[in-house]
Design a protein around this motif. Structure first.
Motif, PDB file in Angstrom:
ATOM      1  N   ARG A 162       8.745   9.316  12.726  1.00 29.38           N
ATOM      2  CA  ARG A 162       8.408   8.234  13.491  1.00 29.38           C
ATOM      3  C   ARG A 162       9.500   7.128  13.414  1.00 29.38           C
ATOM      4  O   ARG A 162       9.937   6.462  14.630  1.00 29.38           O
ATOM      5  CB  ARG A 162       7.227   7.559  12.707  1.00 29.38           C
ATOM      6  CG  ARG A 162       6.810   6.127  13.339  1.00 29.38           C
ATOM      7  CD  ARG A 162       5.765   5.802  12.430  1.00 29.38           C
ATOM      8  NE  ARG A 162       4.872   6.645  11.513  1.00 29.38           N
ATOM      9  CZ  ARG A 162       4.240   6.581  10.649  1.00 29.38           C
ATOM     10  NH1 ARG A 162       4.672   5.392   9.746  1.00 29.38           N
ATOM     11  NH2 ARG A 162       3.479   7.331   9.953  1.00 29.38           N
ATOM     12  N   VAL A 177       6.047  -1.773  12.693  1.00 32.63           N
ATOM     13  CA  VAL A 177       5.724  -0.504  12.424  1.00 32.63           C
ATOM     14  C   VAL A 177       6.018   0.072  10.984  1.00 32.63           C
ATOM     15  O   VAL A 177       5.139   0.496  10.451  1.00 32.63           O
ATOM     16  CB  VAL A 177       5.936   0.448  13.450  1.00 32.63           C
ATOM     17  CG1 VAL A 177       5.893   1.908  13.035  1.00 32.63           C
ATOM     18  CG2 VAL A 177       5.574   0.318  14.811  1.00 32.63           C
ATOM     19  N   ASP A 199       3.463  -0.290   7.971  1.00 32.23           N
ATOM     20  CA  ASP A 199       3.063   1.277   7.419  1.00 32.23           C
ATOM     21  C   ASP A 199       3.341   1.118   5.734  1.00 32.23           C
ATOM     22  O   ASP A 199       2.900   2.021   5.082  1.00 32.23           O
ATOM     23  CB  ASP A 199       3.820   2.284   7.866  1.00 32.23           C
ATOM     24  CG  ASP A 199       3.311   3.672   7.789  1.00 32.23           C
ATOM     25  OD1 ASP A 199       2.243   3.798   7.791  1.00 32.23           O
ATOM     26  OD2 ASP A 199       4.403   4.668   7.452  1.00 32.23           O
ATOM     27  N   GLY A 219      -0.048   2.635   4.914  1.00 30.37           N
ATOM     28  CA  GLY A 219       0.299   4.023   5.136  1.00 30.37           C
ATOM     29  C   GLY A 219       0.006   4.782   3.920  1.00 30.37           C
ATOM     30  O   GLY A 219      -0.479   5.949   4.067  1.00 30.37           O
ATOM     31  N   SER A 247      -5.637   0.914   5.766  1.00 36.88           N
ATOM     32  CA  SER A 247      -5.505   1.836   7.111  1.00 36.88           C
ATOM     33  C   SER A 247      -3.732   1.427   7.880  1.00 36.88           C
ATOM     34  O   SER A 247      -3.677   0.383   8.211  1.00 36.88           O
ATOM     35  CB  SER A 247      -6.418   1.594   8.454  1.00 36.88           C
ATOM     36  OG  SER A 247      -5.795   2.025   9.536  1.00 36.88           O
ATOM     37  N   ILE A 290      -2.321   2.234  10.467  1.00 37.05           N
ATOM     38  CA  ILE A 290      -2.350   2.124  11.903  1.00 37.05           C
ATOM     39  C   ILE A 290      -2.863   0.726  12.122  1.00 37.05           C
ATOM     40  O   ILE A 290      -2.424  -0.178  13.035  1.00 37.05           O
ATOM     41  CB  ILE A 290      -3.269   3.060  12.651  1.00 37.05           C
ATOM     42  CG1 ILE A 290      -2.992   3.148  14.183  1.00 37.05           C
ATOM     43  CG2 ILE A 290      -4.801   3.044  12.521  1.00 37.05           C
ATOM     44  CD1 ILE A 290      -1.710   3.695  14.753  1.00 37.05           C
ATOM     45  N   MET A 342      -0.030  -1.930  11.254  1.00 38.25           N
ATOM     46  CA  MET A 342       0.705  -1.832  12.203  1.00 38.25           C
ATOM     47  C   MET A 342       0.483  -2.369  13.582  1.00 38.25           C
ATOM     48  O   MET A 342       0.989  -3.418  14.218  1.00 38.25           O
ATOM     49  CB  MET A 342       1.226  -0.298  12.944  1.00 38.25           C
ATOM     50  CG  MET A 342       2.075   0.474  11.870  1.00 38.25           C
ATOM     51  SD  MET A 342       2.283   2.186  12.765  1.00 38.25           S
ATOM     52  CE  MET A 342       1.886   2.941  11.193  1.00 38.25           C
ATOM     53  N   ALA A 343      -0.614  -2.155  14.049  1.00 38.61           N
ATOM     54  CA  ALA A 343      -1.462  -2.919  15.261  1.00 38.61           C
ATOM     55  C   ALA A 343      -1.399  -4.451  15.161  1.00 38.61           C
ATOM     56  O   ALA A 343      -0.923  -5.282  15.819  1.00 38.61           O
ATOM     57  CB  ALA A 343      -2.841  -2.253  15.548  1.00 38.61           C
TER      58      ALA A 343
END
Lengths: 312, 411
Positions: free
Chosen positions: A53, A123, A127, A131, A231, A233, A236-237
């Motif tokens: 990524r 991101v 993460d 992550g 989480s 994701i 990041m969001a």
């Protein structure tokens, strides 16, 4: 169940680590539990920069100057620019790119700084802990006798290195594309004075460093968000969503009272390094604001992370 | 799943050098809150502390201070100037500046680097300028924009305008020493102060009102006030550098109160000789260079002063662009001077008449009636203008009532 949740940990100071995590930890990459902080930092760096990524993000960032360079080259037909190169709406420095390839560095940074660069940082920062938490590897990291504070600092240092790497990828790619497609040589600052190519390069490096420093605020913000959720994701969001929200708020004239406190507000001040003499006011304000964001959200992340139940 | 609040586990973990666990987990949030509080206090207090304590300077009379300004022979300086204008014009966003620069720039061949096109930008909002001067032959004024800059450079016979955003260059030549182009760009507090002091006569009170610190230098505050009522000008305050006599800050506050209409001041100033390379300009490779047409140049000069005239009180409207219009007369004197001229046309049809545009323009003004018939008053915080239905225009830095009265007495 994590070590921290073990009620009898109090009676067994030497045996804090549950047998199960330790066994599982042995299966994790060996570098993950190196006790010296530099070792931990090195392994974090390796893990971050080996991730597919991350490489894709850096690849996309490297492609932006190529796109801009080719577009300007096609538009101007290789000759000197004809007519108004960059209208009032065009990105900064675009009009000068066809006359001096070095300006592609500034244009590329001006194009990527509002969104691409902070998104990539968001991101990676989002993460960083969430992550690990989602993958179930966070508690193994904590098993190493490094301490949570040190782990957090290591994570932040890694994200900061990514900020610098991402910026340099854009700058170096732009420098290469600019050298290939456009003439080089002495350049004219935006104040109209002339500086040599060597000093131009030096200023380009300085600008890259300032741009990287501009991203440390959102890096700390992302790290804080990352401690709030399990989480990756979601973190990041949320970070990228915050970035977009702040960018929108910065566009609304009625909210000008809060603009000086938005971390994106002084981002474009890096262009002040191209004035002669350099206009430091906005630059200093930008760096100060980034330091403030890093301090506030870094300590908030610490407050949250150090007290958090690590259940995964 | 016991949470972390057990005293035992805290001690143990700390002893093991592992995770330092909280006694009260929320206490930790005190750290970011403290950081924020300290930062807020620093932002709020540091400027306040820096501002406090006006310098202690020997007393001067107003005459001595005006004399000091006149005798000031500083020819070398450089610095940063912040200029804020709030004329209270209707906020039309980009449309307004687009129309203005379009209208003025059209005459100059449409180059984005034309000084007159740029000058209109200064009429609204806050701008940062950089100024450097080395004698009457070499000056430079730069308007700092986002990631771009507009530079106006006078170096001997050459006058350059460089717009870095569009990479366009404007070039004109002046006869040696014949003209000081800084007159075209009234940017420094000195330019504004000189205009204000021109208006000094028996209708004006000039006083010294203490001292101030501007751009880190000790300064006297000279306050110029109209004696007559009816002027929209409340007071003009000029901070004059105690050592050199250079005006460092110019503030014009309207009689109606509120924020200053014009506020021009150095935020940083140095009286050292600027670097010679500052004034050295050669057009960059590939830049579009627009040469000024020598014939048009002289006509341009008249227009260039426009925004400056608009901000100049009293006598301002006597000269300048209005001079080109027919039948220009000045009514009254001093601060209450009202300029009147005929547009030679129909004037502005009030209210319902005319097309969409007239209605649009009319909506910005107030309808008035008087000995002059009917008319529309357009108000800003400083300048009021009355356009009558027969096409006569009255303009002045006077209140609406004073303007209507002047128009009636003119009949």
């Amino acid at each position: 169940m994590s070590r921290a949740d073990t009620p009898d940990a109090a009676e067994r100071p030497g045996a804090q680590r549950d047998p199960a995590p330790v066994t599982a930890g042995a299966g994790a990459p060996a570098g993950r539990r190196l006790p010296p902080s530099l070792g931990l930092f090195r392994s974090e760096l390796l893990i971050t920069f080996r991730r597919g990524r991350t490489l894709v993000l850096l690849g996309v960032l490297a492609a932006v100057p190529v796109l801009v360079g080719i577009a300007v080259r096609i538009e101007t037909g290789g000759g000197p620019s004809r007519g108004p190169g960059g209208g009032p709406g065009g990105p900064a420095f675009l009009a000068q790119v066809s006359n001096n390839g070095l300006f592609l560095v500034f244009t590329a940074l001006a194009v990527t700084l509002p969104f691409f660069l902070p998104m990539a940082v968001g991101v990676v920062a989002g993460d960083a802990l969430a992550g690990e938490s989602a993958a179930g590897t966070l508690r193994y990291l904590l098993v190493a006798p490094a301490g949570r504070t040190r782990l957090l600092l290591t994570k932040y240092a890694t994200v900061t290195v990514f900020c610098l790497a991402a910026t340099l990828v854009v700058a170096v790619s732009a420098l290469a594309v600019g050298a290939l497609l456009f003439p080089l040589g002495d350049l004219v600052t935006i104040s109209g004075t002339r500086i040599g190519y060597g000093e131009g390069l030096l200023r380009a490096l300085l600008i890259a460093l300032v741009v990287a420093a501009s991203l440390t605020g959102i890096a700390a913000l992302g790290l804080f968000v990352s401690t709030l959720t399990g989480s990756g994701i979601a973190a990041m969001a949320a970070t990228v969503g915050l970035l977009i929200t702040v960018q929108i708020l910065d566009q609304i004239p009625q909210l000008h009272a809060i603009h000086p406190y938005l971390f994106t507000h002084h981002w474009m001040s890096f262009a002040d390094l191209m004035r002669e003499p350099v206009y430091w006011d906005a630059l200093v304000r930008n760096l100060g604001l980034q330091a403030l964001y890093a301090a506030v959200f870094g300590s908030a992340a610490w407050a949250r992370f150090a007290a958090k139940d690590i259940t995964a | 799943m016991a949470p972390f609040d057990s005293e035992d586990s805290t001690t143990t973990a700390a002893a093991a050098g592992d995770v330092r666990e909280p006694r009260r987990r929320f206490a930790r949030y005190g750290v970011p809150v403290t950081v924020m509080g300290v930062a807020a206090a620093a932002i709020g207090l540091v400027p306040a502390l820096a501002d406090s304590g006006d310098p202690d300077l020997p007393k001067l009379t107003a005459e001595q201070l005006v004399q000091k300004i006149a005798e000031s022979d500083v020819e070398q300086l450089s610095g940063t100037v912040k200029i804020t204008t709030d004329l209270g014009l209707p906020d039309l966003g980009g449309l307004e500046s687009g129309l203005l620069s379009g209208a003025v720039g059209g005459a100059g061949g449409g180059s984005a680097a034309d000084p007159s096109a740029k000058l209109t930008e200064l009429a609204t909002g806050t701008h940062t300028l950089r100024i450097a001067a080395d004698g009457p032959e070499r000056q430079k004024v730069s308007l700092l924009e986002d990631a771009a800059e507009y530079s106006f450079i006078h170096d001997g016979q050459d006058v350059w305008g460089y717009d870095s955003r569009s990479n366009e260059v404007y070039h004109a030549t002046v006869a040696d020493g014949a003209e000081r182009p800084e007159k075209d760009v009234p940017a420094t507090p000195k330019d504004f102060a000189e205009e204000a002091l021109k208006a000094v006569d028996d209708t004006t009170s000039v006083t010294v009102d203490g001292t101030a610190r501007v751009a880190g230098r000790d300064a006297y505050r000279l306050v110029v006030k109209p004696r007559q009522s009816g002027s929209t000008v409340g007071a003009i305050s000029v901070a004059v550098d105690a050592k050199t006599g250079v005006p460092l800050k110019f503030t014009l506050t309207p009689a109606s109160g509120g924020a200053a209409v014009v506020d021009v001041g150095f935020t940083q100033v140095s009286f050292a000789k600027p670097d010679a390379s500052t004034f050295d300009f050669t057009p960059p490779k590939g830049a579009k260079v627009t040469e000024a047409d020598p014939a048009a140049e002289s006509a341009e000069k008249g227009k260039d002063g426009k925004p400056a005239e608009a901000t100049r009180p009293g006598h301002g409207t006597e000269s300048g662009p209005a001079g080109e219009l027919d039948g220009m007369r000045v009514l009254g004197e001093g601060w209450n001077a009202v300029a009147t001229f005929g547009t030679g046309g129909e004037g502005l049809p009030t209210a319902t008449g005319g097309g969409d545009l007239d209605g649009f323009l009319g909506s910005f003004g107030d309808q008035v009636k008087g000995g002059f018939g009917k008319g529309t008053v357009f108000s800003t915080r400083l300048i009021n203008a009355l356009v009558t239905d027969d096409g006569t225009v009255y303009v002045g830095a006077v209140t609406k009532d004073a303007l209507v009265k002047a128009a009636e007495s003119a009949r």
